[in-house]
Design a protein around this motif. Structure first.
Motif, mmCIF file in Angstrom:
data_model
loop_
_atom_site.group_PDB
_atom_site.id
_atom_site.type_symbol
_atom_site.label_atom_id
_atom_site.label_comp_id
_atom_site.label_asym_id
_atom_site.label_seq_id
_atom_site.Cartn_x
_atom_site.Cartn_y
_atom_site.Cartn_z
ATOM 1 N N THR A 119 -1.615 1.004 -6.398
ATOM 2 C CA THR A 119 -1.251 2.620 -6.440
ATOM 3 C C THR A 119 -2.608 3.680 -6.283
ATOM 4 O O THR A 119 -2.930 3.543 -7.260
ATOM 5 N N LEU A 122 -3.040 4.254 -10.769
ATOM 6 C CA LEU A 122 -2.610 3.359 -10.618
ATOM 7 C C LEU A 122 -0.439 3.652 -11.136
ATOM 8 O O LEU A 122 -0.516 3.406 -12.067
ATOM 9 N N GLY A 124 1.731 3.543 -10.132
ATOM 10 C CA GLY A 124 3.159 3.018 -9.190
ATOM 11 C C GLY A 124 4.201 3.793 -7.824
ATOM 12 O O GLY A 124 4.759 3.385 -7.324
ATOM 13 N N THR A 143 -2.327 -4.296 -9.549
ATOM 14 C CA THR A 143 -1.179 -3.495 -10.405
ATOM 15 C C THR A 143 -1.540 -3.157 -11.221
ATOM 16 O O THR A 143 -1.098 -1.946 -12.013
ATOM 17 N N ARG A 146 0.054 -2.417 -15.362
ATOM 18 C CA ARG A 146 1.355 -1.485 -15.552
ATOM 19 C C ARG A 146 2.315 -3.050 -13.999
ATOM 20 O O ARG A 146 1.616 -2.983 -13.159
ATOM 21 N N TRP A 147 3.640 -2.412 -14.178
ATOM 22 C CA TRP A 147 4.867 -3.410 -13.247
ATOM 23 C C TRP A 147 4.962 -2.193 -12.231
ATOM 24 O O TRP A 147 5.494 -1.303 -12.782
ATOM 25 N N ILE A 148 5.070 -2.491 -11.436
ATOM 26 C CA ILE A 148 5.759 -0.933 -10.460
ATOM 27 C C ILE A 148 7.045 -1.550 -10.453
ATOM 28 O O ILE A 148 7.536 -2.203 -9.768
ATOM 29 N N ASP A 150 9.378 0.631 -7.802
ATOM 30 C CA ASP A 150 10.374 0.736 -7.365
ATOM 31 C C ASP A 150 9.564 0.066 -6.249
ATOM 32 O O ASP A 150 8.638 -0.175 -6.170
ATOM 33 N N MET A 154 6.751 -1.724 -3.586
ATOM 34 C CA MET A 154 6.274 -3.184 -4.279
ATOM 35 C C MET A 154 6.012 -3.739 -2.975
ATOM 36 O O MET A 154 5.464 -4.272 -2.280
ATOM 37 N N HIS A 175 9.347 -2.383 -17.124
ATOM 38 C CA HIS A 175 9.237 -1.345 -17.642
ATOM 39 C C HIS A 175 10.367 -0.691 -18.313
ATOM 40 O O HIS A 175 10.422 -0.206 -19.122
ATOM 41 N N ASP A 209 9.660 -10.086 -7.949
ATOM 42 C CA ASP A 209 8.849 -10.142 -7.286
ATOM 43 C C ASP A 209 8.410 -11.308 -6.145
ATOM 44 O O ASP A 209 8.051 -11.506 -5.062
#
Length: 417
Positions: A119, A122, A124, A143, A146-148, A150, A154, A175, A209
């Motif tokens: 993204t 980054l 997200g 990514t 960070r964990w996306i 939204d 994703m 997060h 995921d």
């Protein structure tokens, strides 16, 4: 480095690490130009450069999946000939020009395979120009750290990566649960008074995921899976036939959250160190094939980032120099074979990136490392080749040393004695 054509190279009297072989096989290797021409019982030509391995392992150059800095002295010390660079740079690798520049940054002594930012910035929120970055040299999408959050973003990201045939490298920490935590919930974090998050922050992120992988058919690599619950999810997903792989670093294999004692900021990592039970589960996952890649997580951090209160220190460790000796310990302990080790640190990451490397095969580029697996030395954070010596393994006695490294048949590093 001179571009003058080199005479053929013959490496003789070694023990070859070959695809499909659990243990080393006596033999040698011959290189013409920058490619491997012969493997096994070779006959050097009259004009060949001869390198006597003297019984050392002849192995493919290591392929390090997910480093945060290009640190040539550290990579050469560790026998690493290629690395996938994380997009967490300043500025991030979210633009084709930055990806193209990164892809050339290590040549000719080192190959960098940039991972495109998933993204913009980054953050997200908005997908980056992934197709253009693929054309510029990106071998995968990531990514970052960070964990996306939204799920819609994703989902679209996985659809797009699947359409382009690009693997997606993800960070798995919900997060909403992890927030600003710097340690895993448990006795040690409580005793130290550190901001903490439950280990389930990882498995919840992986579960979401995996649901999206089922919907999209994307190829997803979970860069660090460090908990028993997370590993169980990946194991089940593989049994289901999903196209997923999992990685880990030596820190999460050999250290538990006990290493945080004394507020040691060199042990401040992302994801944070886990419980002893999770560590044992990670070792089991290496042994049973759930883990596909062991990477260094190389992220050299100077005093300005580490000599701070634990909660304020930056996460990361200098791992390139210790990747090989620490993982050789898995072989000495009987957990895995030598061949399986080089699948984890060379062949599998190369396969994930889609590059002809990580294995000694005719026609492949001659990225070759000679290794003495029994050579003793001591990790010393003050004497590391890395840009900074922020290792949680400081003062640890280890075994296993890169004796010489060839990149495309050219000698780029060698130790004496």
């Amino acid at each position: 480095m001179s571009k003058t054509p080199l005479a053929p190279l013959s490496i003789v009297n070694g023990r070859l690490i070959l695809p499909g072989e659990a243990e080393p096989v006596a033999g040698g290797i011959r290189v013409l130009g920058d490619r491997i021409a012969e493997i096994g019982s070779i006959t050097p030509g009259a004009d060949d450069r001869i390198h006597d391995a003297k019984g050392a392992l002849i192995a493919p150059g290591l392929v390090d999946l997910g480093v945060f800095a290009i640190d040539l002295p550290a990579f050469h010390f560790g026998g690493i000939s290629r690395a996938a660079l994380m997009p967490d740079q300043n500025p991030p690798l979210d633009h084709p020009a930055r990806v193209r520049f990164a892809a050339y940054s290590g040549k000719p002594d080192f190959w960098v395979h940039p991972l495109a930012a998933a993204t913009r910035d980054l953050a997200g929120a908005e997908m980056a120009e992934i197709a253009l970055m693929q054309e510029a040299g990106a071998r995968a999408v990531a990514t970052g750290r960070r964990w996306i959050v939204d799920t819609g973003v994703m989902h679209r990201l996985m659809q797009y990566c699947a359409m382009l045939g690009l693997p997606l490298v993800v960070h798995s920490q919900d997060h909403g649960l992890s927030g600003t935590a710097v340690a895993t919930s448990g006795e040690m974090a409580t005793r130290l008074g550190l901001p903490q998050a439950p280990a389930e922050a990882e498995s919840i992120a992986i579960a979401r995921d995996l649901a999206l992988v089922r919907m999209t058919g994307a190829r997803v690599h979970f860069r660090q899976v460090t908990t028993r619950a997370g590993l169980a999810l990946v194991r089940a997903a593989k049994a289901e036939g999903l196209s997923v792989t999992a990685g880990i670093t030596p820190a999460h294999l050999f250290l538990s959250d006990v290493a945080l004692g004394g507020f040691r900021t060199f042990a401040r990592l992302s994801p944070p160190l886990r419980s002893e039970d999770d560590r044992q589960a990670a070792l089991e996952a290496v042994g049973d094939g759930t883990i596909d890649v062991i990477a260094s997580g190389h992220d050299p951090r100077g005093p300005e980032d580490k000599r701070l209160p634990f909660a304020d220190a930056a996460p990361g460790m200098a791992g390139a120099e210790t990747l090989l000796p620490l993982t050789l310990g898995l072989v000495r302990d009987g957990l895995i074979s030598t061949g399986r080790l080089f699948d984890l640190i060379a062949a599998n990451p190369a396969r994930l990136l889609g590059v002809q490397a990580g294995a000694l095969r005719t026609g492949h580029e001659a990225d070759i490392v000679l290794i003495d697996p029994d050579r003793p030395w001591q990790v010393d954070s003050g004497k590391m080749a890395a840009a900074a010596g922020n290792t949680p393994f400081d003062r640890l006695p280890v075994q296993g040393r890169c004796l010489a490294l060839f990149k495309g048949g050219r000698l780029v590093d060698q130790i004496s004695g």
